[in-house]
Write a protein that holds these residues in place. Structure first.
Motif, PDB file in Angstrom:
ATOM      1  N   ILE A 155      11.029 -53.358   7.236  1.00  0.00           N
ATOM      2  CA  ILE A 155      11.849 -53.130   6.051  1.00  0.00           C
ATOM      3  C   ILE A 155      12.718 -54.371   5.859  1.00  0.00           C
ATOM      4  O   ILE A 155      13.341 -54.858   6.811  1.00  0.00           O
ATOM      5  CB  ILE A 155      12.719 -51.858   6.195  1.00  0.00           C
ATOM      6  CG1 ILE A 155      11.804 -50.607   6.193  1.00  0.00           C
ATOM      7  CG2 ILE A 155      13.745 -51.764   5.061  1.00  0.00           C
ATOM      8  CD1 ILE A 155      12.525 -49.295   6.361  1.00  0.00           C
ATOM      9  N   VAL A 156      12.707 -54.886   4.649  1.00  0.00           N
ATOM     10  CA  VAL A 156      13.496 -56.067   4.324  1.00  0.00           C
ATOM     11  C   VAL A 156      14.740 -55.631   3.557  1.00  0.00           C
ATOM     12  O   VAL A 156      14.645 -54.862   2.598  1.00  0.00           O
ATOM     13  CB  VAL A 156      12.677 -57.068   3.479  1.00  0.00           C
ATOM     14  CG1 VAL A 156      13.557 -58.221   2.992  1.00  0.00           C
ATOM     15  CG2 VAL A 156      11.490 -57.596   4.283  1.00  0.00           C
ATOM     16  N   VAL A 157      15.889 -56.107   4.014  1.00  0.00           N
ATOM     17  CA  VAL A 157      17.155 -55.831   3.343  1.00  0.00           C
ATOM     18  C   VAL A 157      17.584 -57.101   2.625  1.00  0.00           C
ATOM     19  O   VAL A 157      17.767 -58.145   3.269  1.00  0.00           O
ATOM     20  CB  VAL A 157      18.229 -55.378   4.365  1.00  0.00           C
ATOM     21  CG1 VAL A 157      19.592 -55.266   3.705  1.00  0.00           C
ATOM     22  CG2 VAL A 157      17.829 -54.060   5.016  1.00  0.00           C
ATOM     23  N   MET A 158      17.678 -57.038   1.309  1.00  0.00           N
ATOM     24  CA  MET A 158      18.120 -58.194   0.527  1.00  0.00           C
ATOM     25  C   MET A 158      19.642 -58.158   0.394  1.00  0.00           C
ATOM     26  O   MET A 158      20.193 -57.232  -0.213  1.00  0.00           O
ATOM     27  CB  MET A 158      17.507 -58.156  -0.879  1.00  0.00           C
ATOM     28  CG  MET A 158      16.012 -58.375  -0.911  1.00  0.00           C
ATOM     29  SD  MET A 158      15.639 -60.098  -0.537  1.00  0.00           S
ATOM     30  CE  MET A 158      13.850 -60.029  -0.568  1.00  0.00           C
ATOM     31  N   GLY A 159      20.300 -59.155   0.974  1.00  0.00           N
ATOM     32  CA  GLY A 159      21.759 -59.243   0.861  1.00  0.00           C
ATOM     33  C   GLY A 159      22.440 -58.755   2.122  1.00  0.00           C
ATOM     34  O   GLY A 159      22.114 -57.692   2.635  1.00  0.00           O
ATOM     35  N   ALA A 160      23.382 -59.542   2.641  1.00  0.00           N
ATOM     36  CA  ALA A 160      24.147 -59.159   3.833  1.00  0.00           C
ATOM     37  C   ALA A 160      25.625 -59.047   3.494  1.00  0.00           C
ATOM     38  O   ALA A 160      26.494 -59.340   4.305  1.00  0.00           O
ATOM     39  CB  ALA A 160      23.905 -60.153   4.971  1.00  0.00           C
ATOM     40  N   GLY A 161      25.907 -58.597   2.270  1.00  0.00           N
ATOM     41  CA  GLY A 161      27.289 -58.263   1.905  1.00  0.00           C
ATOM     42  C   GLY A 161      27.616 -56.887   2.465  1.00  0.00           C
ATOM     43  O   GLY A 161      26.932 -56.392   3.367  1.00  0.00           O
ATOM     44  N   GLY A 162      28.634 -56.261   1.925  1.00  0.00           N
ATOM     45  CA  GLY A 162      29.046 -54.947   2.424  1.00  0.00           C
ATOM     46  C   GLY A 162      27.906 -53.941   2.404  1.00  0.00           C
ATOM     47  O   GLY A 162      27.666 -53.231   3.385  1.00  0.00           O
ATOM     48  N   LEU A 163      27.162 -53.893   1.289  1.00  0.00           N
ATOM     49  CA  LEU A 163      26.062 -52.932   1.163  1.00  0.00           C
ATOM     50  C   LEU A 163      24.910 -53.277   2.096  1.00  0.00           C
ATOM     51  O   LEU A 163      24.326 -52.399   2.725  1.00  0.00           O
ATOM     52  CB  LEU A 163      25.523 -52.922  -0.268  1.00  0.00           C
ATOM     53  CG  LEU A 163      26.075 -51.928  -1.272  1.00  0.00           C
ATOM     54  CD1 LEU A 163      25.298 -52.039  -2.574  1.00  0.00           C
ATOM     55  CD2 LEU A 163      26.013 -50.506  -0.750  1.00  0.00           C
ATOM     56  N   GLY A 164      24.574 -54.556   2.177  1.00  0.00           N
ATOM     57  CA  GLY A 164      23.449 -54.985   3.008  1.00  0.00           C
ATOM     58  C   GLY A 164      23.691 -54.678   4.477  1.00  0.00           C
ATOM     59  O   GLY A 164      22.807 -54.171   5.178  1.00  0.00           O
ATOM     60  N   LEU A 165      24.914 -54.973   4.945  1.00  0.00           N
ATOM     61  CA  LEU A 165      25.226 -54.697   6.354  1.00  0.00           C
ATOM     62  C   LEU A 165      25.188 -53.196   6.609  1.00  0.00           C
ATOM     63  O   LEU A 165      24.697 -52.750   7.644  1.00  0.00           O
ATOM     64  CB  LEU A 165      26.601 -55.278   6.723  1.00  0.00           C
ATOM     65  CG  LEU A 165      26.682 -56.806   6.714  1.00  0.00           C
ATOM     66  CD1 LEU A 165      28.102 -57.254   7.057  1.00  0.00           C
ATOM     67  CD2 LEU A 165      25.691 -57.425   7.696  1.00  0.00           C
ATOM     68  N   MET A 166      25.689 -52.419   5.657  1.00  0.00           N
ATOM     69  CA  MET A 166      25.644 -50.970   5.826  1.00  0.00           C
ATOM     70  C   MET A 166      24.199 -50.478   5.847  1.00  0.00           C
ATOM     71  O   MET A 166      23.856 -49.572   6.605  1.00  0.00           O
ATOM     72  CB  MET A 166      26.439 -50.295   4.709  1.00  0.00           C
ATOM     73  CG  MET A 166      26.502 -48.794   4.806  1.00  0.00           C
ATOM     74  SD  MET A 166      27.166 -48.160   6.367  1.00  0.00           S
ATOM     75  CE  MET A 166      28.789 -47.643   5.872  1.00  0.00           C
ATOM     76  N   ALA A 167      23.334 -51.113   5.037  1.00  0.00           N
ATOM     77  CA  ALA A 167      21.923 -50.714   5.022  1.00  0.00           C
ATOM     78  C   ALA A 167      21.285 -50.948   6.389  1.00  0.00           C
ATOM     79  O   ALA A 167      20.497 -50.122   6.868  1.00  0.00           O
ATOM     80  CB  ALA A 167      21.164 -51.488   3.940  1.00  0.00           C
ATOM     81  N   VAL A 168      21.624 -52.065   7.028  1.00  0.00           N
ATOM     82  CA  VAL A 168      21.080 -52.345   8.358  1.00  0.00           C
ATOM     83  C   VAL A 168      21.547 -51.273   9.342  1.00  0.00           C
ATOM     84  O   VAL A 168      20.743 -50.693  10.096  1.00  0.00           O
ATOM     85  CB  VAL A 168      21.517 -53.751   8.845  1.00  0.00           C
ATOM     86  CG1 VAL A 168      21.069 -53.982  10.276  1.00  0.00           C
ATOM     87  CG2 VAL A 168      20.952 -54.837   7.925  1.00  0.00           C
ATOM     88  N   ALA A 169      22.855 -50.976   9.307  1.00  0.00           N
ATOM     89  CA  ALA A 169      23.394 -49.953  10.217  1.00  0.00           C
ATOM     90  C   ALA A 169      22.744 -48.592   9.947  1.00  0.00           C
ATOM     91  O   ALA A 169      22.434 -47.840  10.876  1.00  0.00           O
ATOM     92  CB  ALA A 169      24.914 -49.864  10.057  1.00  0.00           C
ATOM     93  N   MET A 170      22.524 -48.285   8.680  1.00  0.00           N
ATOM     94  CA  MET A 170      21.949 -46.990   8.306  1.00  0.00           C
ATOM     95  C   MET A 170      20.503 -46.883   8.789  1.00  0.00           C
ATOM     96  O   MET A 170      20.087 -45.859   9.326  1.00  0.00           O
ATOM     97  CB  MET A 170      22.040 -46.827   6.782  1.00  0.00           C
ATOM     98  CG  MET A 170      21.859 -45.433   6.292  1.00  0.00           C
ATOM     99  SD  MET A 170      23.078 -44.269   6.958  1.00  0.00           S
ATOM    100  CE  MET A 170      24.554 -44.738   6.051  1.00  0.00           C
ATOM    101  N   LEU A 171      19.714 -47.960   8.576  1.00  0.00           N
ATOM    102  CA  LEU A 171      18.323 -47.943   9.032  1.00  0.00           C
ATOM    103  C   LEU A 171      18.252 -47.764  10.548  1.00  0.00           C
ATOM    104  O   LEU A 171      17.417 -47.013  11.059  1.00  0.00           O
ATOM    105  CB  LEU A 171      17.615 -49.238   8.603  1.00  0.00           C
ATOM    106  CG  LEU A 171      17.307 -49.344   7.108  1.00  0.00           C
ATOM    107  CD1 LEU A 171      16.935 -50.775   6.740  1.00  0.00           C
ATOM    108  CD2 LEU A 171      16.178 -48.383   6.706  1.00  0.00           C
ATOM    109  N   LYS A 172      19.147 -48.436  11.260  1.00  0.00           N
ATOM    110  CA  LYS A 172      19.178 -48.275  12.723  1.00  0.00           C
ATOM    111  C   LYS A 172      19.535 -46.839  13.092  1.00  0.00           C
ATOM    112  O   LYS A 172      18.936 -46.257  13.986  1.00  0.00           O
ATOM    113  CB  LYS A 172      20.204 -49.239  13.351  1.00  0.00           C
ATOM    114  CG  LYS A 172      19.819 -50.699  13.277  1.00  0.00           C
ATOM    115  CD  LYS A 172      18.563 -51.030  14.051  1.00  0.00           C
ATOM    116  CE  LYS A 172      18.805 -51.143  15.553  1.00  0.00           C
ATOM    117  NZ  LYS A 172      17.602 -51.678  16.249  1.00  0.00           N
ATOM    118  N   ALA A 173      20.529 -46.275  12.387  1.00  0.00           N
ATOM    119  CA  ALA A 173      20.953 -44.898  12.683  1.00  0.00           C
ATOM    120  C   ALA A 173      19.818 -43.915  12.424  1.00  0.00           C
ATOM    121  O   ALA A 173      19.712 -42.888  13.093  1.00  0.00           O
ATOM    122  CB  ALA A 173      22.178 -44.530  11.846  1.00  0.00           C
ATOM    123  N   LEU A 174      18.959 -44.239  11.448  1.00  0.00           N
ATOM    124  CA  LEU A 174      17.820 -43.374  11.131  1.00  0.00           C
ATOM    125  C   LEU A 174      16.629 -43.645  12.056  1.00  0.00           C
ATOM    126  O   LEU A 174      15.554 -43.091  11.876  1.00  0.00           O
ATOM    127  CB  LEU A 174      17.405 -43.555   9.664  1.00  0.00           C
ATOM    128  CG  LEU A 174      18.413 -43.026   8.630  1.00  0.00           C
ATOM    129  CD1 LEU A 174      18.055 -43.486   7.225  1.00  0.00           C
ATOM    130  CD2 LEU A 174      18.500 -41.503   8.685  1.00  0.00           C
TER     131      LEU A 174
END
Ligand SMILES: [Zn+2]
Ligand SMILES: [Zn+2]
Length: 350
Positions: A179-198
């Protein structure tokens, strides 16, 4: 009470002093403790979103009349309730679901307030948490977030919910899929944390600002890529097994083009970010490659309860969060506008 309001589009927020609101009917009054400062407030304060091709989405055409009190990531204490809000948990600290609808249409009845055609989002169409007190239309929008640090909880109502709902649109997904996350701003970092949590493992993050890479790696990204560099597309194409899904938290022409091109056959591209722009989509390859192109906008009250449960389970890593006094909200919006922020900002009302 004090609030920080938009009194003129595109200008700094102004402090105002006004009567404390009184709850009527099913309404509930909250004394705000913390309220997240969101990048989308930068656009709202400007008064428009760029839709690309010279087109703009003006907030004034979407039911927003000045002055406006923004703040859609509120957390606070239930201090009063209207006569029809007997179930309101008086005295308790709660996280507030801000994406409230009209309450009566088919989408609202289904519990999909975020898809209501006449939204009454708190902090957008209705006064939000950049104030000492705010009204919530019904106690069903109050979520018990006990066990979660109060300065972290506000993030869950917006970026947490947004990334959870978007990530769910890529599920089910095999553990070996990228899974590719575009952007490492607030939303992007949260997306990474969320994918890991899932439970997801293979996450690649694209951001042109390499100062944001360490935070992405610390949260669990296994690859970071500079999308502006030659070879970014072939780096993505070279990920073993191919790219199953893209979460585009930027939503610019460049990220959409790179993201769609990187998908393997059957892949899904989910656009969340509201940077703005438009892309031509070639229909034949879309069919031949069996791609899914989907938008995702915040999430439902039930999804926010699931996000809070995920955070309470300890599986969702805490985001780097900086707390500031409420009086500094406007200057932090200025910093968000220039991109000079890593992680999330939360305003504190003392
Ligand atoms: Zn937000
Ligand atoms: Zn509705």
């Amino acid at each position: 009470m004090i609030s920080y309001d938009i009194t003129e589009w595109g200008k700094s927020l102004q402090q105002s002093v006004r009567e404390q609101p009184q709850p009527v009917g099913s309404e509930v009054l909250i004394r705000i403790k913390y309220c997240g400062i969101c990048h989308s407030d930068v656009h709202i304060r400007d008064g428009f979103f760029d839709l690309g091709g010279g087109k703009k989405f003006h907030m004034s055409e979407r039911g927003m009349k000045l002055p406006v009190t923004m703040g859609h990531e509120p957390f606070g204490t239930v201090v009063a309730a209207g006569p029809e809000a007997s179930e309101a948990p008086l005295g308790q600290d709660v996280l507030i679901y801000p994406w409230t609808g009209c309450g009566t249409c088919a989408r609202c009845q289904e519990g999909m307030d975020n898809w209501c055609p006449t939204p009454r989002f708190l902090g957008i169409q209705k006064p939000g948490g950049y104030a000492q007190y705010m009204i919530v239309p019904h106690a069903r929008y109050l979520i018990d977030a006990s066990g979660i640090e109060p300065e972290f909880a506000p993030v869950l109502a917006c970026s947490g919910l947004t990334t959870y709902s978007a990530a769910r649109k890529l599920m089910p997904c095999a553990p070996h899929d990228w899974i590719v996350v575009m952007g490492a701003g607030g939303l992007g970092l949260m997306a990474v944390a969320m994918l890991k949590a899932l439970g997801h493992q293979h996450i690649a993050v694209c951001d042109i600002d390499e100062r944001k890479w360490p935070a992405a790696l610390a949260l669990g990204a296994s690859q970071v890529i500079n999308p502006a560099q030659d070879g970014a597309a072939s780096q993505l194409a070279g990920l073993a097994g191919g790219v199953w899904g893209v979460l585009d938290l930027v939503g610019a022409e460049s990220t959409a083009q790179l993201g769609l091109a990187s998908l393997r056959k059957g892949g899904r591209y989910v656009v969340v970010g509201l940077y703005g722009g438009e892309i031509p989509v070639s229909l034949v390859p879309m069919a031949q490659r069996a791609l899914t192109l989907q938008g995702s906008y915040v999430g439902s009250p039930q999804e926010l309860r699931e996000v809070v449960a995920l955070a309470q389970s300890g599986r969702l890593q805490r985001m780097p969060t900086t707390v500031c006094p409420a009086a500094e909200i406007s200057s932090h919006l200025d910093r968000l506008k220039t991109g000079d922020v890593v992680g999330r900002m939360v305003a504190h009302w003392s």
